[in-house]
Design an enzyme around this catalytic site. Structure first.
Site, PDB file in Angstrom:
ATOM      1  N   SER A  86     -56.157 -41.499 -43.113  1.00  0.00           N
ATOM      2  CA  SER A  86     -56.138 -40.325 -42.209  1.00  0.00           C
ATOM      3  C   SER A  86     -57.857 -40.487 -42.032  1.00  0.00           C
ATOM      4  O   SER A  86     -58.069 -39.517 -41.029  1.00  0.00           O
ATOM      5  CB  SER A  86     -56.038 -39.037 -42.970  1.00  0.00           C
ATOM      6  OG  SER A  86     -56.485 -39.043 -44.145  1.00  0.00           O
TER       7      SER A  86
ATOM      8  N   GLU B 208     -47.435 -47.147 -47.452  1.00  0.00           N
ATOM      9  CA  GLU B 208     -46.524 -46.508 -46.729  1.00  0.00           C
ATOM     10  C   GLU B 208     -45.304 -47.466 -46.594  1.00  0.00           C
ATOM     11  O   GLU B 208     -45.409 -48.565 -46.098  1.00  0.00           O
ATOM     12  CB  GLU B 208     -46.734 -46.195 -45.271  1.00  0.00           C
ATOM     13  CG  GLU B 208     -47.981 -45.072 -45.425  1.00  0.00           C
ATOM     14  CD  GLU B 208     -48.365 -44.564 -43.892  1.00  0.00           C
ATOM     15  OE1 GLU B 208     -47.672 -45.075 -42.790  1.00  0.00           O
ATOM     16  OE2 GLU B 208     -49.191 -43.967 -43.853  1.00  0.00           O
TER      17      GLU B 208
ATOM     18  N   GLU C 295     -43.656 -37.144 -47.272  1.00  0.00           N
ATOM     19  CA  GLU C 295     -44.333 -36.589 -46.056  1.00  0.00           C
ATOM     20  C   GLU C 295     -43.213 -36.133 -44.919  1.00  0.00           C
ATOM     21  O   GLU C 295     -42.383 -36.981 -44.744  1.00  0.00           O
ATOM     22  CB  GLU C 295     -45.534 -37.559 -45.445  1.00  0.00           C
ATOM     23  CG  GLU C 295     -45.978 -36.875 -44.362  1.00  0.00           C
ATOM     24  CD  GLU C 295     -47.452 -37.476 -43.820  1.00  0.00           C
ATOM     25  OE1 GLU C 295     -47.605 -38.458 -44.441  1.00  0.00           O
ATOM     26  OE2 GLU C 295     -47.931 -37.026 -42.827  1.00  0.00           O
TER      27      GLU C 295
HETATM   28  O1  KIV Z   1     -53.877 -40.913 -45.440  1.00  0.00           O
HETATM   29  C1  KIV Z   1     -53.623 -40.055 -45.766  1.00  0.00           C
HETATM   30  O2  KIV Z   1     -54.488 -38.936 -45.773  1.00  0.00           O
HETATM   31  C2  KIV Z   1     -52.350 -39.621 -46.605  1.00  0.00           C
HETATM   32  C3  KIV Z   1     -51.886 -38.254 -47.048  1.00  0.00           C
HETATM   33  C4  KIV Z   1     -51.718 -37.514 -45.880  1.00  0.00           C
HETATM   34  C5  KIV Z   1     -50.769 -38.625 -47.933  1.00  0.00           C
HETATM   35  O3  KIV Z   1     -51.575 -40.636 -46.509  1.00  0.00           O
END
Ligand code: KIV
Length: 290
Positions: free
Chosen positions: A43, A113, A180
């Site tokens: 993120s 993921e 998620e």
């Molecule tokens: O990259 C991220 O921040 C995430 C979280 C939202 C679980 O994968």
């Protein structure tokens, strides 16, 4: 905070707290607050780099941020997020990349993921002694395949697929699982079906723990407040107000004043005895403690 301790927390019914962090200062802040897990999430592509998705983020970039977070952390468990295409090309490449998060990034585990398709790779990485946190449901790296950031598992058939993904990664040896963007009752079913802790985001109240992106938690993303986000502070507004006060004081000549300076040059002083410059001495005297 360790992998076995997180498993015990689920068994004891103790809820797990996880927050993303991307640098040493924020890591220190959350570590001090007693947050259990710091995720160096991809993120960072969106909140740090200003990209519209996580897809452009590279392994080197996440590792760079991991190193910073690890330096700012004393107690929390640090997890490095494996970015887009860092594990799918081959199991060898996945293993090599995963190892770098520990050896170069100072993380204690990696997150990736993927569900059924990722299970063989997870098994390979886990067999090499690298703990893997899995991530199923809404997986942002598949944004184009999903047709946007959409809640997953909304029909019975789709829910079954997410449940199969969760079982597959748990059987492959993942030690924890991010859920998620799925309905709350599905998250509850998964949490009851697997022995490993589930950590939710947009997955309702029945998971074993919760994760939030730190910028969301602190209110640093004022234009973005999806339903699953809660601001626990309004740092953006406070930051703008503080920066305006600073601007006004500098313009008005109110800052810096004499108290923020280092006085006058002493006529007799030559090189300081300690060998440190005046600025180095000031940093030593006034720098952060501990
Ligand atoms: O990259 C991220 O921040 C995430 C979280 C939202 C679980 O994968």
């Amino acid at each position: 905070m360790t992998v076995p301790r997180l498993g015990k927390m689920k068994r004891d019914g103790e809820r797990i707290t996880m927050v993303t962090a991307y640098d040493a200062t924020f890591a220190r802040l959350f570590d001090e607050a007693g947050i259990d897990v710091l995720l160096v999430g991809d993120s960072l592509g969106m909140v740090v780099q200003g990209q519209t998705s996580t897809l452009p983020v590279t392994v080197d970039e996440v590792i760079y941020h991991c190193r910073a977070v690890a330096r700012g952390t004393r107690r929390a468990h640090v997890v490095g997020d494996m970015p887009f295409l860092s594990w799918q090309v081959s199991e060898e490449e996945a293993l090599r990349n995963a190892g770098r998060f520990l050896s170069e990034g100072g993380a204690q585990a990696v997150k990736l993921e993927g569900g059924v398709d990722a299970a063989p790779t997870i098994e390979r990485i886990v067999h090499a002694g690298i703990p893997v946190m899995a991530h199923v449901g809404l997986t942002p790296q598949s944004v184009h395949a999903m047709g946007g950031f959409r809640v997953q598992g909304k029909t019975e058939a789709a829910a079954e697929r997410v449940l199969r993904d969760a079982r597959a990664v748990a059987d492959a040896g993942a030690y924890a699982l991010v859920l998620e963007g799925i309905p709350s009752d599905l998250a509850q079913r998964i949490t009851e079906a697997v022995a490993i802790p589930t950590i939710g985001i947009g997955a309702g109240p029945h998971c074993d723990g919760q994760v939030l992106v730190c910028y969301d938690l602190l209110g640093l993303t004022p234009d973005l407040k999806p339903r699953f986000v809660k601001h626990y502070a309004e740092f953006f507004e406070e930051g703008v107000a503080a920066a305006r006060r600073y601007r006004d004081e500098v313009r008005a000549g109110a800052f810096p004043s004499e108290e923020h300076g280092f006085g006058e040059v002493k006529k007799s002083e030559t090189t300081p005895k300690s060998g440190l410059s005046l600025v180095q001495r000031a940093r030593t005297a006034y720098g952060p403690k501990g």
